[in-house]
Structure formats: C-alpha cells, structure tokens
Enzyme design. Structure first.
Site, short mmCIF file in Angstrom:
data_model
loop_
_atom_site.label_atom_id
_atom_site.label_comp_id
_atom_site.label_asym_id
_atom_site.label_seq_id
_atom_site.Cartn_x
_atom_site.Cartn_y
_atom_site.Cartn_z
N ASN A 1 0.86 -1.18 0.00
CA ASN A 1 0.00 0.00 0.00
C ASN A 1 0.90 1.23 0.00
O ASN A 1 2.13 1.11 0.00
CB ASN A 1 -0.98 -0.02 1.18
CG ASN A 1 -0.27 -0.05 2.53
OD1 ASN A 1 0.83 0.47 2.70
ND2 ASN A 1 -0.90 -0.69 3.52
N ARG A 2 0.31 2.42 0.03
CA ARG A 2 1.10 3.65 -0.07
C ARG A 2 2.12 3.78 1.06
O ARG A 2 3.28 4.10 0.82
CB ARG A 2 0.18 4.87 -0.07
CG ARG A 2 -0.47 5.13 -1.42
CD ARG A 2 -1.35 6.36 -1.39
NE ARG A 2 -2.47 6.24 -0.46
CZ ARG A 2 -3.61 6.90 -0.58
NH1 ARG A 2 -3.79 7.70 -1.60
NH2 ARG A 2 -4.58 6.75 0.30
N ALA A 3 1.68 3.51 2.30
CA ALA A 3 2.57 3.67 3.46
C ALA A 3 3.74 2.68 3.38
O ALA A 3 4.89 3.03 3.67
CB ALA A 3 1.79 3.47 4.75
N GLU A 4 3.44 1.43 2.98
CA GLU A 4 4.49 0.40 2.88
C GLU A 4 5.50 0.75 1.79
O GLU A 4 6.71 0.58 1.97
CB GLU A 4 3.85 -0.96 2.60
CG GLU A 4 3.10 -1.53 3.80
CD GLU A 4 2.13 -2.65 3.45
OE1 GLU A 4 1.70 -3.36 4.39
OE2 GLU A 4 1.79 -2.83 2.26
N ASP B 1 -5.82 -8.14 2.06
CA ASP B 1 -5.91 -9.61 1.98
C ASP B 1 -6.79 -10.02 0.81
O ASP B 1 -6.47 -10.94 0.06
CB ASP B 1 -6.51 -10.18 3.27
CG ASP B 1 -5.61 -10.04 4.48
OD1 ASP B 1 -4.44 -9.62 4.31
OD2 ASP B 1 -6.06 -10.34 5.60
#
Length: 311
Positions: free
Chosen positions: A195-198, A263
């Site tokens: 995702n964006r944060a990861e 998921d």
C-alpha cells in the site's frame, strides 16, 4: 473480463505466512468505570475469525478456488482453535507447531458499533522450525498453480528468499503482500502488493506521478520483480510492469471498514492467476473485490457471485 465458476474451482493457491486468530468481543456500553475514565463494556457476544494469512486463504476459498495454508503456530489453545476454523472453511492446513511459540491472537473489544480496544498476544518462531517449513513447502509446490506469501512481520517467513527461489525455479507465479522496509528479501517474486505507506517506507516520498513511476520501476528492476501493484485506497490501484503502468480507479461505494481489504485484493489476484489469467486482466477484478470488502465489518471476504454475478 470474467472467469467461470468451473475454471475458478480448478485454481489451487499455496498460501504461506503469518497466521493469527482474530477474536471479537461485542458488548453494551452503559457507563463509565468509577476506577478510571474508561467505558465499561458488558460482553454479550464473542466471535472468532481467521486472521492474517489464514484470512488470505479464506478469501481464496470464498471465491471458489482451492487453498493450502503453510504456517508456524504455537501448541496452544488459540492454534488448535485456529486450525479447526481453517479446516471448517475448506482450507488445507499445514501447521508447524512450536511449544515455545505463542500463537498470535488479536482481541478486539467492540461497543456501540466501534472498536474500543485491541489486545495483541504474540512472539517470534525459532529458526529450526522455519527451516522445516521449507521442506513442507517443496512438497506442496508442484500441485499448486500460484504461491502467495502473506508477510505480517511476525517472523514466520524467515526463509522466504529461499522459498521464492524454489517457486521461481518451478515456474510458479509468486505473489507477495510485503511488510517492512527491506523489499530485497522478495527478489524474484512475480508481483508484490504494497500500500502507499508500505511503499513509502522503501522508496521515500514522491511529489508527483512521474517521480513515483521512476522510483517504482527502479525498485522493480533492482528486486527482479515482474510487477509491483500499488494499492491506493480511495484512489484505486496501479500496476507497474514491463509494459508501463495500468491504473484502475476505486469502485465508488460506502467505506465501512478497511480491515483485511489488502488480503482480499492479493487473494483475488492469486486465485485468478492460478486459474490462468494474466496480472493485467486480474487487476480490475481484484480492485472490484477490494471495493466490495470495505463495505463489510472486520476481516471479511468476497464470494464468486458478489464479484461476477451481482454487478
């Protein structure tokens, strides 16, 4: 693009990763504690669900595909409860047990339709047990059409680099839901789905789409990945591969709970790829699946009919 129920039923996905037992305690909140300024929750109902990689595998079978689940757990009440839950849903469990390991449990206390508190119980598995997992992985590999690594950073994927190399040598598509700031451990995978944060943890911030594009393609090349699928919440998702990038907008609907949406996205991708679909064809369908699941409470799943019939 669509896929028949019969074709989906032949798809076999091997899910490897960190599992957890999701416990929900629901109750009534009628007063504030006289001991501290906190609500008193009178528990009226308890529920247990597949969590972590177990929820990913559950998403695969809910779609009508087949899933095997390879993981390491403790030899405790939570692990036996989780294995029974997994087996009930039609997933093939392959649980390695370590008596010194505490099976991860996430306990959520719910009052007035909202989460008031979450308690986590966990520790990290030993290396010897993780090594034995690699042998089990090699035995399971030939009969599966795709391999999905679900990394929750709980220590259950200590030998992921070796497993990816084996899956790559066997010609299997490899999908990884990544965690942490070191994506080099996923080198050789077919696609990773941050995702964006990861992603920002790994490549840093980006000011515009051009900067994002160049940084992602540099990462893709460095880690020898076929593709990177960036999930962007309300902005949809973007697949970066050798052909460039493919963006799909979010499916407009009321967002109730984003728990487990990642998921659902990767499980849908894995099931479709195992059934013979290309990554590019699978992305819009996985995006639609994510849109359905955020309209549900807690770690939820999407059925074949919700995805392909009730549109």
């Amino acid at each position: 693009m669509t896929i028949s129920k019969e074709k989906m039923a032949t798809a076999q996905v091997l899910v490897v990763g960190d599992v957890m037992l999701d416990r929900y305690w629901y109750g009534a909140v009628d007063r504030i504690s006289p001991e501290a300024p906190v609500p008193v929750v009178r528990i009226t109902r308890e529920e247990e669900r597949n969590g972590g990689a177990a929820n990913v595998a559950y998403n695969v079978v809910t779609l009508g595909a087949q899933a095997s689940l390879l993981t390491v757990v403790g030899d405790d009440e939570a692990s036996h409860k989780l294995e029974a839950l997994v087996a009930q849903t039609g997933i093939q469990p392959h649980f390695g047990r370590d008596a010194e390991l505490k099976t991860t449990v996430k306990l959520r206390v719910i009052g007035r339709q909202q989460q008031l508190l979450r308690l986590d119980f966990e520790n990290t598995p030993k290396n010897e047990l993780l090594a034995s997992q690699t042998a089990a992985f090699e035995n399971l590999l030939p009969v599966h059409g795709a391999v999905l690594f679900s990394d929750y950073g709980k220590g259950g994927l200590g030998h992921i680099t070796d497993m990816i190399a084996r899956a790559r040598a066997a010609g299997k598509p490899i999908l990884v839901d990544p965690k942490g700031s070191d994506f080099a451990r996923y080198t050789g995978a077919t696609v990773i789905t941050p995702n964006r944060a990861e992603l920002q943890q790994v490549i840093g911030a980006w000011a515009d789409e051009d900067t994002l594009r160049s940084k992602v393609h540099a990462l893709r090349t460095a880690c020898k990945l076929d593709a990177i699928l960036l999930t962007r919440s309300e902005e949809g998702m973007t697949l970066f591969d050798a052909q460039g990038d493919l963006h799909v907008s979010a499916v407009a609907r009321e967002v109730f709970d984003v728990t487990g949406a990642g998921d659902t996205v990767i499980a849908t991708m894995a099931a479709l790829v195992a059934a013979g679909m290309s990554l590019r064809d699978a992305v819009p369908i996985a995006n639609r699946a994510g849109g359905v699941v955020v309209g549900k409470f807690g770690t939820a799943t999407v059925s074949y009919d919700e995805l392909f019939t009730n549109r």
